[in-house]
Design a protein around this motif. Structure first.
Motif, mmCIF file in Angstrom:
data_model
loop_
_atom_site.group_PDB
_atom_site.id
_atom_site.type_symbol
_atom_site.label_atom_id
_atom_site.label_comp_id
_atom_site.label_asym_id
_atom_site.label_seq_id
_atom_site.Cartn_x
_atom_site.Cartn_y
_atom_site.Cartn_z
ATOM 1 N N ILE A 5 0.866 -1.170 0.000
ATOM 2 C CA ILE A 5 0.000 0.000 0.000
ATOM 3 C C ILE A 5 0.909 1.229 0.000
ATOM 4 C CG2 ILE A 5 -1.733 1.288 1.278
ATOM 5 C CD1 ILE A 5 -2.599 -1.363 2.504
ATOM 6 N N PRO A 6 0.721 2.157 -0.926
ATOM 7 C CA PRO A 6 1.569 3.352 -0.933
ATOM 8 C C PRO A 6 1.442 4.147 0.367
ATOM 9 C CG PRO A 6 0.344 3.164 -2.982
ATOM 10 C CD PRO A 6 -0.186 2.114 -2.055
ATOM 11 N N LEU A 7 2.508 4.855 0.697
ATOM 12 C CA LEU A 7 2.555 5.596 1.953
ATOM 13 C C LEU A 7 1.439 6.626 2.050
ATOM 14 C CD1 LEU A 7 4.033 6.223 4.601
ATOM 15 C CD2 LEU A 7 5.420 7.848 3.316
ATOM 16 N N PHE A 8 1.123 7.296 0.954
ATOM 17 C CA PHE A 8 0.096 8.344 1.047
ATOM 18 C C PHE A 8 -1.278 7.771 1.343
ATOM 19 C CE2 PHE A 8 -2.118 7.862 -2.983
ATOM 20 C CZ PHE A 8 -1.179 7.226 -3.788
ATOM 21 N N ILE A 9 -1.553 6.564 0.880
ATOM 22 C CA ILE A 9 -2.839 5.937 1.216
ATOM 23 C C ILE A 9 -2.867 5.578 2.703
ATOM 24 C CG2 ILE A 9 -4.320 3.922 0.834
ATOM 25 C CD1 ILE A 9 -3.473 3.981 -2.078
ATOM 26 N N GLY A 10 -1.741 5.089 3.213
ATOM 27 C CA GLY A 10 -1.651 4.800 4.638
ATOM 28 C C GLY A 10 -1.813 6.047 5.487
ATOM 29 N N LEU A 11 -1.245 7.158 5.009
ATOM 30 C CA LEU A 11 -1.384 8.403 5.757
ATOM 31 C C LEU A 11 -2.822 8.897 5.757
ATOM 32 C CD1 LEU A 11 1.801 10.385 4.714
ATOM 33 C CD2 LEU A 11 1.251 9.459 6.961
ATOM 34 N N VAL A 12 -3.521 8.724 4.643
ATOM 35 C CA VAL A 12 -4.902 9.195 4.572
ATOM 36 C C VAL A 12 -5.824 8.303 5.393
ATOM 37 C CG1 VAL A 12 -6.871 9.532 3.027
ATOM 38 C CG2 VAL A 12 -4.627 10.366 2.366
ATOM 39 N N ALA A 14 -5.052 5.951 7.717
ATOM 40 C CA ALA A 14 -4.688 5.724 9.117
ATOM 41 C C ALA A 14 -4.132 6.972 9.783
ATOM 42 C CB ALA A 14 -3.665 4.595 9.208
ATOM 43 N N GLY A 15 -3.498 7.824 9.030
ATOM 44 C CA GLY A 15 -2.859 8.991 9.611
ATOM 45 C C GLY A 15 -3.830 10.000 10.181
ATOM 46 N N ILE A 16 -4.893 10.267 9.449
ATOM 47 C CA ILE A 16 -5.873 11.250 9.916
ATOM 48 C C ILE A 16 -6.552 10.797 11.204
ATOM 49 C CG2 ILE A 16 -8.023 12.441 9.321
ATOM 50 C CD1 ILE A 16 -6.989 12.486 6.408
ATOM 51 N N PRO A 17 -7.056 9.560 11.276
ATOM 52 C CA PRO A 17 -7.639 9.130 12.562
ATOM 53 C C PRO A 17 -6.619 9.080 13.708
ATOM 54 C CG PRO A 17 -8.376 7.689 10.807
ATOM 55 C CD PRO A 17 -7.318 8.568 10.234
ATOM 56 N N ASP A 18 -5.365 8.750 13.392
ATOM 57 C CA ASP A 18 -4.345 8.723 14.443
ATOM 58 C C ASP A 18 -4.056 10.118 14.970
ATOM 59 O OD1 ASP A 18 -4.105 6.003 14.307
ATOM 60 O OD2 ASP A 18 -2.391 6.039 12.940
ATOM 61 N N VAL A 19 -3.979 11.089 14.079
ATOM 62 C CA VAL A 19 -3.742 12.467 14.517
ATOM 63 C C VAL A 19 -4.928 12.962 15.350
ATOM 64 C CG1 VAL A 19 -3.484 14.842 13.712
ATOM 65 C CG2 VAL A 19 -2.155 13.028 12.652
ATOM 66 N N LEU A 20 -6.137 12.624 14.924
ATOM 67 C CA LEU A 20 -7.314 13.002 15.711
ATOM 68 C C LEU A 20 -7.290 12.344 17.084
ATOM 69 C CD1 LEU A 20 -10.137 12.926 13.026
ATOM 70 C CD2 LEU A 20 -9.154 14.922 14.144
ATOM 71 N N ALA A 21 -6.869 11.081 17.146
ATOM 72 C CA ALA A 21 -6.777 10.387 18.435
ATOM 73 C C ALA A 21 -5.776 11.084 19.347
ATOM 74 C CB ALA A 21 -6.372 8.930 18.220
ATOM 75 N N ILE A 22 -4.648 11.500 18.792
ATOM 76 C CA ILE A 22 -3.639 12.184 19.593
ATOM 77 C C ILE A 22 -4.185 13.518 20.107
ATOM 78 C CG2 ILE A 22 -1.370 13.299 19.477
ATOM 79 C CD1 ILE A 22 -0.583 11.026 17.499
ATOM 80 N N ILE A 23 -4.862 14.268 19.237
ATOM 81 C CA ILE A 23 -5.422 15.560 19.641
ATOM 82 C C ILE A 23 -6.457 15.384 20.742
ATOM 83 C CG2 ILE A 23 -6.873 17.475 18.861
ATOM 84 C CD1 ILE A 23 -5.414 17.228 16.145
ATOM 85 N N PHE A 24 -7.376 14.421 20.570
ATOM 86 C CA PHE A 24 -8.413 14.207 21.575
ATOM 87 C C PHE A 24 -7.835 13.702 22.886
ATOM 88 C CE2 PHE A 24 -11.484 13.683 17.876
ATOM 89 C CZ PHE A 24 -11.941 14.996 17.994
ATOM 90 N N SER A 56 3.838 3.774 13.517
ATOM 91 C CA SER A 56 3.920 2.498 12.795
ATOM 92 C C SER A 56 3.621 2.653 11.310
ATOM 93 C CB SER A 56 2.979 1.471 13.423
ATOM 94 O OG SER A 56 1.637 1.799 13.138
ATOM 95 N N ILE A 57 2.938 3.721 10.917
ATOM 96 C CA ILE A 57 2.683 3.955 9.496
ATOM 97 C C ILE A 57 4.007 4.087 8.751
ATOM 98 C CG2 ILE A 57 1.738 5.593 7.817
ATOM 99 C CD1 ILE A 57 -0.327 6.354 9.924
ATOM 100 N N PHE A 58 4.964 4.776 9.336
ATOM 101 C CA PHE A 58 6.222 5.047 8.664
ATOM 102 C C PHE A 58 7.181 3.866 8.681
ATOM 103 C CE2 PHE A 58 4.550 9.115 10.128
ATOM 104 C CZ PHE A 58 4.429 9.742 8.901
ATOM 105 N N PHE A 59 6.920 2.889 9.536
ATOM 106 C CA PHE A 59 7.763 1.701 9.572
ATOM 107 C C PHE A 59 7.151 0.530 8.825
ATOM 108 C CE2 PHE A 59 9.291 4.019 13.341
ATOM 109 C CZ PHE A 59 10.619 4.140 12.965
ATOM 110 N N GLY A 60 6.059 0.760 8.118
ATOM 111 C CA GLY A 60 5.510 -0.249 7.238
ATOM 112 C C GLY A 60 4.517 -1.196 7.861
#
Length: 65
Positions: A5-12, A14-24, A56-60
């Motif tokens: 899976i390309p990195l940008f798909i993983g960021l979209v 999984a990344g967005i919900p992870d950032v929201l989880a960190i903020i909340f 973990s997104i960045f480590f595959g």
């Protein structure tokens, strides 16, 4: 057959919900501190798990099906 899976798909996906989880969770830590510590452990656990999931997104993790 395995595909990556390309990195940008993983960021979209999984990344967005992870950032929201960190903020909340940061908001939860601040709120728990204001009310005397009730719920602080749950907020900290959420912060740690959200951070680990984001890193973990960045480590595959989850990039090979």
């Amino acid at each position: 057959m395995t595909t990556r899976i390309p990195l940008f798909i993983g960021l979209v996906l999984a990344g967005i919900p992870d950032v929201l989880a960190i903020i909340f969770c940061i908001m939860g830590v601040v709120r728990a501190r204001k009310i005397g510590g009730k719920g602080m452990s749950l907020a900290v656990v959420g912060l740690v798990l959200g951070s680990l999931a984001f890193i973990s997104i960045f480590f595959g993790a989850g990039t090979i099906w």
